[in-house]
Structure formats: structure tokens, C-alpha cells
Scaffold this active site. Sequence first.
Site, PDB file in Angstrom:
ATOM      1  N   HIS A 213      28.792 -35.435  -3.877  1.00 57.92           N
ATOM      2  CA  HIS A 213      28.870 -36.706  -3.132  1.00 57.92           C
ATOM      3  C   HIS A 213      30.120 -37.493  -3.532  1.00 57.92           C
ATOM      4  CE1 HIS A 213      27.576 -40.734  -1.720  1.00 57.92           C
ATOM      5  NE2 HIS A 213      26.810 -40.066  -0.865  1.00 57.92           N
TER       6      HIS A 213
ATOM      7  N   ASN B 297      21.351 -45.200   5.846  1.00 59.54           N
ATOM      8  CA  ASN B 297      21.053 -44.111   6.805  1.00 59.54           C
ATOM      9  C   ASN B 297      19.594 -44.080   7.247  1.00 59.54           C
ATOM     10  OD1 ASN B 297      23.641 -43.320   6.129  1.00 59.54           O
ATOM     11  ND2 ASN B 297      22.967 -41.743   4.706  1.00 59.54           N
TER      12      ASN B 297
ATOM     13  N   ASP C 173      30.462 -43.441  -7.902  1.00 54.78           N
ATOM     14  CA  ASP C 173      29.657 -42.423  -7.224  1.00 54.78           C
ATOM     15  C   ASP C 173      29.159 -41.404  -8.242  1.00 54.78           C
ATOM     16  OD1 ASP C 173      28.924 -40.400  -5.038  1.00 54.78           O
ATOM     17  OD2 ASP C 173      29.832 -42.006  -3.870  1.00 54.78           O
TER      18      ASP C 173
ATOM     19  N   SER D 276      27.666 -43.052   3.882  1.00 56.29           N
ATOM     20  CA  SER D 276      28.472 -42.771   2.678  1.00 56.29           C
ATOM     21  C   SER D 276      29.817 -42.181   3.046  1.00 56.29           C
ATOM     22  CB  SER D 276      27.755 -41.757   1.778  1.00 56.29           C
ATOM     23  OG  SER D 276      26.938 -42.391   0.844  1.00 56.29           O
TER      24      SER D 276
END
Lengths: 74, 393
Positions: free
Chosen positions: B170, B268, B138, B341
Site C-alpha cells: 500500500h 471507500n 503509510d 487511497s
Amino acid sequence: MSRVNVAIAVAEEARLGIYEIAAACRAFGFQHLATLADIGVLTGSAELEMLPRIRRLPGVVAVEIEREFHGKRH
Amino acid sequence: MHTGRQLALLRSGLGSSAARMLRNAAGLRMALSSDFGRGFLRTPLAPGEGVLFERLGAALLCADPQQTQALAARAGAPVLMLEPERYVRAHSLQDVSADASGSMPLLDDTPSGTWGLEATRTLTSRYSGEGVRVAILDTGLDLGHPDFAERTIVAQSFVAGVPVDDVNGHGTFCAGVACGPRVPSQGPRYGVAPAADLCIAKVLNDDAGGIDGNVLAGIEWAVRSDCAVICLSLGSPVALGDSYPEVYEHVAARALAAGSMLIAPAGNESQRPDTIAPVEHPANCPSVVAIGALDRRLAVASFSNGGLNPDGGEIDLAAPGICIASAAPRPALYQTGSGTSMAAPFAAGIAALLAEADLFARGARLRDLLLKSFMALPDPPRDVGAGLVQAPQ
């Protein structure tokens, strides 16, 4: 002429020969950036029109142009 | 505000036999929701009665204190968790706009844990991920975060010239959901596998963007580091009818053979109910476990992509993905977020619990175990796969 970043997957049975496959790819103008031997992948760049030839090399099972990713926070 | 009734989360796989078990355990008179059609919520429950939602693995009960105690105390009872049923207001101080309306109660964080941990039965799990390595690929991690101070962490950046420290948030968020501590420095527990060893690979830059070369290098590093679970909370959109990427499928299959399982979010890009986008790359690879997002009523999140493309483009499982609390880089320390996520790390953490529970469960065997660890949901498999991922007990 258009140069693109690529990822090249080598066949499972050819993984021990991944450096020889990298050399064969370089003969088609592949600029070799990294050898990911544990997962059987070469990364680097090549001319777009050379990708079909690289794909036909013995031991190569897939050639893909690099994608961009993003974190999936909404 | 509570209604005086209780919501019971049941052991998975009981089906309608749970009604008999609840009757035997506490003398409750149980009805099946399937017998009521859509009218069951208008049917008042009398004291000592209950309604079993067979497909959800849950029951609404009107139990007196003795019956509640009997359910809680009885060894081998069908009830995993018993909570007071809450009233839900349309305009509360909390942001519930992203949660679907419906008959299911709105789940919420409690002092003991986030709603996601409750829904996945993580809070009652005996496992902690001890001895299992989990890789988070990430934006990195805030290595100075107090909640990770005592942890075994190996970290490496694959973004040229950029240190592994997370300034985006994130990566710290995703690491927090998968492997956050049992007792955070503030607030409720938010992490699934608090004793797992963390391997942090920074493959996304500080804007949460990245490229294949870095991601593949991170996967290689994680496989070489013997990570049983590799969580990639990232993706790249695909079109309807697109096939999966061959390189990543080869990589994911090799990772499985080497004992590492890849987990990725569905994406998404949907705007339900009008538009459903297909599961993204690399979650659309057959050998990658694809995770959809759920809201706090356990309905598919409006943004969560669906299983529209064949040959790997299906959703495998769903996990909490709206109003999720987790860690944030200092000085904030904590944040709330929504997205697939946020859902994928729940599955990654639960995979670590499964890997601890069965030391021989690695690679394909761990993947098979994870895919069998679910609670069925009313939404179709296109949206939620087999159902809500569940922690081993």
C-alpha cells in the site's frame, strides 16, 4: 475500570507548557507515552472515567480515545 | 481502434470562450454541448466541426491534419492535450467493470503515462516537485525498489519493532503515485512529482492497519522534517451526523501554520448508487484536504464516500482512483489498484508541483492554491468537490 489509549491536544497558547500539562494529566492517572510538541499533542493511556477531568484541565482543548485506521485500498 | 475524431483537453477556466479560441486557432466550427441537451452525441460531427463541453473543459473535434497541427503548434492555444477518440467495447480484455457507463470516453494508460497522469495534466506540467519534501504516511516503502534508487529518501518506522520496509504494498503504491520517477525501469510513467524529496513514515503495520498514536507521531515527524505535503492514505469510518475529531483538527491546523498541508482520502465505504457513506476521519477535518476517487470516465467511483456531514465532512477535490498503475514491492515491482487511497497521492504530488512553482506557497497558501487547481466535472460537489485536481503548467 477501563483503560483506554488517548490523544490529548493542548491549546495553542499552552504549547510551551506542554510538559507541565502532561504532569497535570499524570495526576489523574494518565500514563504518558509520547509528547508531540510540534503539533501540541500528548499520547498515552488513562482510565475512561478520568477523561472528563483531564479534559477540564487548563490548557487541554481535546481528549479523544484512540481509533484504528486502515489503508483505503478498495 | 480510433474513431478519426479527437478529444481535446483544454486549459481550465476558459468556459464557453474556448469555442471562439478554437475557431480562431484552427478554423473549427464549434457548438456548445449545453445547446444540445442530452442529444448531442447522436448529432454527427462533420469535418471541421467540434462540440465544446464547457463544464468539463474538454472538446470533441473532427479536425483534419492541418487543423490538428494548428492546434498543437499555436502558442497560447486553448488546447493542452489532443488525443484520438477511442472506441470502447463493453467486454474488452481490460477490467472496465468498475468504470461507470456514460458519454465520456474511457481514459486509458498510454506508453507515455498512466491515465491518471493524463487526466490531471501532469504529463504536460513543467514542474517536477524539485526542492519540495513530500511525506507519505503509510505502510512504508520498498527501499530497494529500482524506481527509487536515485532518490533522496528519509524513512522512519513508527510501528514498534517493525522496519520501514513495505511488505504490504500500500505504501509503495502511494509513494509511487505521488513521487514515482519520470522514467520507470519498466512501463509508462506513473508518478506525479518525480523530483520531490520523499519522507517515508511507516505508521500502518504490514496489514495496512494502524492506530492514532503512530499516525500522530508520523505527522509530528513530517512537520518537523519541513514536509510541505503530508499524504495520509488512511482513514477510519464515521457515522452520518458525526463531527470531525477535535485532536486531528488542532493537529492539521498547526501543521498548516507550520507550513505542512495534510491530504487524506474520503474513504471507500460507499456502494453507489444505493449507499453513500460519509467522508471518513481524518479527511473530515476542516483543515485536511479530502480527496474523492474518479473512474476512467471521470465519474465518481462507486466506492468513493460523499460529503454528507457538514463542517469539514465535504469532499474538496477528486482524483483518479480506479485501475491506477504504480509501484509494488519487489519482486513484483508494479501493481494496479483502486481506491480513494490511490486518489489522494495524485493530489499530494500535484501539491508538490504547486509548491515548486511558488516557493512562498506553504501551509494555508499551498492549500488554497491546490483547492483552486481543478477542472469542473459533471458530478455534484457532494461527490467530487470542486472537480478533478489539475497540475500547474
